[in-house]
Design an enzyme around this catalytic site. Structure first.
Site, short mmCIF file in Angstrom:
data_model
loop_
_atom_site.label_atom_id
_atom_site.label_comp_id
_atom_site.label_asym_id
_atom_site.label_seq_id
_atom_site.Cartn_x
_atom_site.Cartn_y
_atom_site.Cartn_z
N ARG A 72 0.82 -1.21 0.00
CA ARG A 72 0.00 0.00 0.00
C ARG A 72 0.86 1.26 0.00
O ARG A 72 0.42 2.31 -0.48
CB ARG A 72 -1.00 -0.04 1.15
CG ARG A 72 -2.10 -1.08 0.90
CD ARG A 72 -3.01 -1.29 2.09
NE ARG A 72 -2.31 -1.80 3.25
CZ ARG A 72 -2.04 -3.09 3.50
NH1 ARG A 72 -2.43 -4.01 2.64
NH2 ARG A 72 -1.40 -3.47 4.59
N GLU A 130 6.35 -9.25 13.66
CA GLU A 130 5.75 -9.67 14.93
C GLU A 130 6.10 -11.12 15.26
O GLU A 130 6.31 -11.47 16.41
CB GLU A 130 4.23 -9.48 14.86
CG GLU A 130 3.55 -9.56 16.20
CD GLU A 130 2.09 -9.18 16.12
OE1 GLU A 130 1.39 -9.44 17.09
OE2 GLU A 130 1.65 -8.63 15.09
#
Length: 181
Positions: free
Chosen positions: A64, A101
């Site tokens: 994006r 993560e």
């Protein structure tokens, strides 16, 4: 940015519950991108602090960040540099590993995409834990860029990513915040 503008833009972001896994509130900017007025206002707000300054390149993080970064680069009359996942660029690249993560990944740019000393702004849709953005800053600095700022439409401040970048002496611009993950 005025609170009214932030509220208006926030209303154009869709929240998807339990995506990509239970307990996550996914902030989907495709609805903002699909609304011409919201998309234009978001790009204008990201560009505003840099208008009239010499910015050589805008670097967008996959994927994006390509959409937003391309529009920001156009408005600033700057070049655009895609920061891609490992193995996606066809020419000689410079690569860096960064923390996610749940593990490690790698991103890269073409080795000749930025000349030493060029002034660069990093752009992406959202900053959460900051692993990708931190890796992008290190990658840009590794090839000699002067990272002027990192800009995001959304900040999830509870996850600390923007604070990580500020600790690296990178100014951070965000247009709205959402609590939680």
């Amino acid at each position: 940015m005025t609170p009214e503008l932030a509220h208006d833009l926030k209303a154009s972001v869709r929240t998807i519950v339990d995506y990509p896994k239970p307990g996550i509130l996914f902030r989907d900017i495709t609805t903002l991108l699909g609304d011409a007025r919201s998309f234009r206002r978001a790009v204008d707000e990201l560009v505003q602090p840099w208008a009239g300054l010499k910015i050589d390149k805008v670097a967008g993080m996959e994927a994006r960040g390509f959409i937003i970064g391309g529009a920001v680069a156009h408005q600033l009359s700057a070049g655009f540099v895609p920061i891609r996942k490992k193995g996606k660029l066809p020419h000689t690249t410079v690569r860096i590993a960064y923390s996610l993560e749940y593990g490690i990944d790698e991103m890269e740019v073409h080795a000749d995409a930025i000349k030493p000393g060029e002034r660069v702004i990093l752009v992406d849709d959202l900053i959460a834990t900051g692993g990708t953005a931190e890796g992008a800053v290190k990658l840009m600095r590794q090839i000699g860029a002067e990272v002027m700022a990192a800009c995001f439409i959304i900040d999830l401040p509870d996850l600390g990513g923007a604070a990580k970048l500020r600790a690296m002496n990178v100014p951070v611009r965000t247009l709205m915040t959402f609590d939680g993950h």
